[in-house]
Design an enzyme around this catalytic site. Sequence first.
Site, short mmCIF file in Angstrom:
data_model
loop_
_atom_site.label_atom_id
_atom_site.label_comp_id
_atom_site.label_asym_id
_atom_site.label_seq_id
_atom_site.Cartn_x
_atom_site.Cartn_y
_atom_site.Cartn_z
N CYS D 150 0.80 -1.23 0.00
CA CYS D 150 0.00 0.00 0.00
C CYS D 150 0.83 1.27 0.00
O CYS D 150 0.44 2.28 -0.61
CB CYS D 150 -0.95 0.00 1.19
SG CYS D 150 -0.18 -0.39 2.77
N HIS D 243 -2.95 6.63 3.33
CA HIS D 243 -1.52 6.87 3.55
C HIS D 243 -1.13 8.17 2.84
O HIS D 243 -1.36 8.33 1.64
CB HIS D 243 -0.68 5.72 2.97
CG HIS D 243 -0.78 4.44 3.74
ND1 HIS D 243 -1.43 4.32 4.95
CD2 HIS D 243 -0.30 3.20 3.47
CE1 HIS D 243 -1.33 3.07 5.39
NE2 HIS D 243 -0.67 2.38 4.51
#
Lengths: 345, 345, 345, 345
Positions: D150, D243
Amino acid sequence: MSVRVGILGATGAVGQRFIQLLDDHPTFELAALTASDESAGKPYREAAKWRVDTPIPVDVAETTVRRTEPDAVPDDIDLLFSSLPSSVAVDVEEDFARDGYVISSNSSNDRLAEDVPLTIPEINPDHLDLIEVQRDERGWDGALVKNPNCSTITMIPPLAALDEAFGLDRINVSTLQAVSGAGYSGVTSMEILDNAIPHIGGEEDKMETESRKLLGDFDGAEIEWHDADVAASCNRIPTLDGHLENAFVDLDDDPEVSDVADAMREFPGVDLPSAPNQLIHVFEDPERPQPRMDRMRGQGMQICVGGVQSTENGVKFNCLAHNTVRGAAGASLLNGELLHENGYL
Amino acid sequence: MSVRVGILGATGAVGQRFIQLLDDHPTFELAALTASDESAGKPYREAAKWRVDTPIPVDVAETTVRRTEPDAVPDDIDLLFSSLPSSVAVDVEEDFARDGYVISSNSSNDRLAEDVPLTIPEINPDHLDLIEVQRDERGWDGALVKNPNCSTITMIPPLAALDEAFGLDRINVSTLQAVSGAGYSGVTSMEILDNAIPHIGGEEDKMETESRKLLGDFDGAEIEWHDADVAASCNRIPTLDGHLENAFVDLDDDPEVSDVADAMREFPGVDLPSAPNQLIHVFEDPERPQPRMDRMRGQGMQICVGGVQSTENGVKFNCLAHNTVRGAAGASLLNGELLHENGYL
Amino acid sequence: MSVRVGILGATGAVGQRFIQLLDDHPTFELAALTASDESAGKPYREAAKWRVDTPIPVDVAETTVRRTEPDAVPDDIDLLFSSLPSSVAVDVEEDFARDGYVISSNSSNDRLAEDVPLTIPEINPDHLDLIEVQRDERGWDGALVKNPNCSTITMIPPLAALDEAFGLDRINVSTLQAVSGAGYSGVTSMEILDNAIPHIGGEEDKMETESRKLLGDFDGAEIEWHDADVAASCNRIPTLDGHLENAFVDLDDDPEVSDVADAMREFPGVDLPSAPNQLIHVFEDPERPQPRMDRMRGQGMQICVGGVQSTENGVKFNCLAHNTVRGAAGASLLNGELLHENGYL
Amino acid sequence: MSVRVGILGATGAVGQRFIQLLDDHPTFELAALTASDESAGKPYREAAKWRVDTPIPVDVAETTVRRTEPDAVPDDIDLLFSSLPSSVAVDVEEDFARDGYVISSNSSNDRLAEDVPLTIPEINPDHLDLIEVQRDERGWDGALVKNPNCSTITMIPPLAALDEAFGLDRINVSTLQAVSGAGYSGVTSMEILDNAIPHIGGEEDKMETESRKLLGDFDGAEIEWHDADVAASCNRIPTLDGHLENAFVDLDDDPEVSDVADAMREFPGVDLPSAPNQLIHVFEDPERPQPRMDRMRGQGMQICVGGVQSTENGVKFNCLAHNTVRGAAGASLLNGELLHENGYL
């Protein structure tokens, strides 16, 4: 002359608080640390992941952790503090008491047992003498003493002050509890960030029962529980330490708000090393107490109250205490100091 | 045929929610936005700092913001939603009503006025006819209708269900309220991170009074307030949206828990575009409702209940609603839909 | 013999930290507090909303706040600490210096001025003598000395250690900054809960310029800035105190990781009352430093480093300091101690 | 005609996202769910603690969970998505591939294997043909395809745009990662409230290696990795999802900031059901992207960029993606759609 003490279950969150609070204690000297079999034999710094915000005491770091069994603990230990998981404590604490050790325990097992004192030194020190009954019945040389749950202990001092002054009839209480109450891994970040959880398993029942035992009368043979109705709703919120509670209390009398605040402020403390000078601090500012601002008052041992207001049937108020100090390790420590003061060690 | 509507105070947090909820509304067409004098004349995208988590509707972005005065708003607007600060609203809303506009307002002023309907469509739609009294007394062509405060609206549906089925006697309620309830800048990060605040100015009083008006009876001339005792304690916690509340309720009857849950589940909703299919969702899982998980049920318009348990004098339960949807913009919108349905536009 | 000191802008967040740090100071005696005109004339406890987590010192609470003007401050004050907003400080600090006061200021104005020392006592104490140039050029009896921005000060000690040992060539640095850096109301809860903000106005520029001045050479007449390239990205995250930073540094030499860590650990501190024994603490545990766990090391004055690893062109590491202690009030205080030590008072 | 698909490891956080994303999918029909042996045989609603913020699809709730073995999965399943723990996946995925299943896996094992395609459809769809090499070498009828980590996937699209337009030379990148990246119980609340953790095990290495494979060239036989230097520092912060990353990039050319932004905006997307219309959204507002505000852009599949600025050696910018959608389940899903489009099913 110092008293040699040990900690059963020394590696967990409450165990670490015990170590922090025993550092530089005027009377107690930490002489034994126990933990689970996997930790036994290791130096403490390896066995525990130290998470308290003061450094680990140097000598504790190098102490070898022992197994949690009577054989593994030296005989010259006078007092054991216990923060074992209650599922473990239920057997082990009795083994130690049978073997002659005096145990001041924070674990939730046996708190309601008829012959086990559930004590807060400022509230019901006389209940400690239930130890005589306990020793008679169980044939122990040692003794087992409990302190209440962290959410119970937060509200009991103001309730005791109200009971003495105006007569307690009924209590509804709602809690906003910090995540540390569930232990280091008890609440995940995904559960609690931007959230609240309106349930803590077993907590409401503890508040509803322990409070009545604590406020009860001891006639030398048994505790008669207080007959107040108590209903609790418990919530977890995203705070680290400090349980905040909203109490709605029906009273027998109909006092002024100022008399209520005075009764709390003037409720006497005790003269023990870890006790705060004043047991209950009452704020005039309605925005206080707040967990982050007020949890460390009195080195984490004071009870804070605010928002005292009259209601149709009595008063409402808010109260706060540090859940892992006054509500756990500090509570057991204070009971240990009372045991020492009263000659039980 | 669509109804042309406007928003008074369109740039704030609740104003933005109005815009979001009115996007693609089946009946209402957004045709005017007002704000303070500094914002007037600017395109909305410049006047407002858009903070809702869906994109700003394209045509709204380019709409020119108007001054908040009757002269500045077109006459063909049938309905105005108001999220003005109450200090402003107290005069301005009356100016608009005098000028013939019908206003569905979320602002806290005048909620307790004898001739102003305080309405939740599922609870007391008949109170809307207080408009007749209002028009008679004030000589208005327009009308002013209010919805309750976000913390009140969260608990009223389950309380109304209990009142109808078992008779309400007394309520103690404790709230865990989200920061959005104070507006975008109402709570600083330093106040609330790792903290809770046991006081929200005026909030306890709103819960204690508005609830009795909402649950009261309207005889065609005036509202007789419900005679239940209500005592509230209000807390701010670190959640973004969604007010969670713990209620302790004394009832006239002594129902089973399952009957309590059924009474809530079966409490009827209304057939209006923004109303949820089922008004109250009751969870069996005691850990629910939770703010982050459940605030958007029913597009943020459903009331969630959980933790229903018997007490000595009745029941305790937890309830939750989205404070800026069901508790603010959505509440005014639903009242607007009821005004339309009942022919007041 | 004690030195009488005052605080300009004493009611804000940094002002409160000054008061906390000056309590029981071995050399400095707090003798004057100034604030805005609205606060002047009030006792400090009324003028300031005290938010530090230690109680307000009793005598400070009753001290009358003065206006922020040279006429309002006694002449026997030897040193003024300033935490004024820079928009105010830009004029007022010069007025005080002209009037003969020595000012150790945390405000951001004038930090890059050619004749204003920008100083960290452990890093560039010799820059303090730029005061001679300042006095010559400006004709002042007083003096104005600055400490750097909180995000700059966090990374400078490890960078200075690297520069001395291995030669600094280039720095990319990314920050995770606490909300207290923006002042008490600088970041709203709705902005930062479950969020991060990748921009802090002016902060990147401060890090990129102040660092080069701090690491520059002073030849007795002027500062030659260090020629390292510095690029910074600054982020606000939901922490209360403590700025964490990730640095990527190109070095002239190619040292082992262990030599890098040693160079930092062995970088000398200074012998001043508020200086930590060791300037830089280097963790072996890659999960440290963490803001909540490590910000109070060395009473909030130590710089923590961790995660030192080699890269293709040098090293990467993480560093942390308490932004309102080492990064603000503590920084000015330490400069004040250096001014005293070096005979400038 | 629909494609029958299954999920290996369907009960975890990423498994739940797969279920959410496959609900109403135009091509894929969810036909099998596997989990650990304890869960096998139970209806999904019992086996999984559903934590996604949309309700569990009704038919999924009642589906019986299967063991994670080829024998337990029907033969007519054309495609398996895997979110198994990598320690389990390392053996099991090969078993399934050997048995003829095509697997689009989010697990971290084998991402760097020479004959395993590591693919983002918009970036390196041609790498998918490495399946031919894989089948030749391993003698499989099935195939194993991976998506990156990710934190890698968040930065690759802007880096690919820069590489194509201006030539990538070197990257320093710092991450601010959400807690969901560690799974539901991966980060405790006590670790992260009022805190940040400057280390995520293995994450920096993944970013430094996967990125070079993804940006590499495939000549029909093997992948030649890109020769850019990549150095990463990874941090966990108290956000739920999304993120955020700060990148510092050295370029071969020296473009204007506006050309950099254009190169990103114009970077082509793909025509697959789950792909966003525009791959990269570039903000002008330097305060964006922010995790809570922007993670759901493009149904969580768009990459957001902001803060583009020139540096001495190239550019710096910030980027954001939803870590469990674009960074995990959505990434595998998109690879599944590419496998279908390219005739591998």
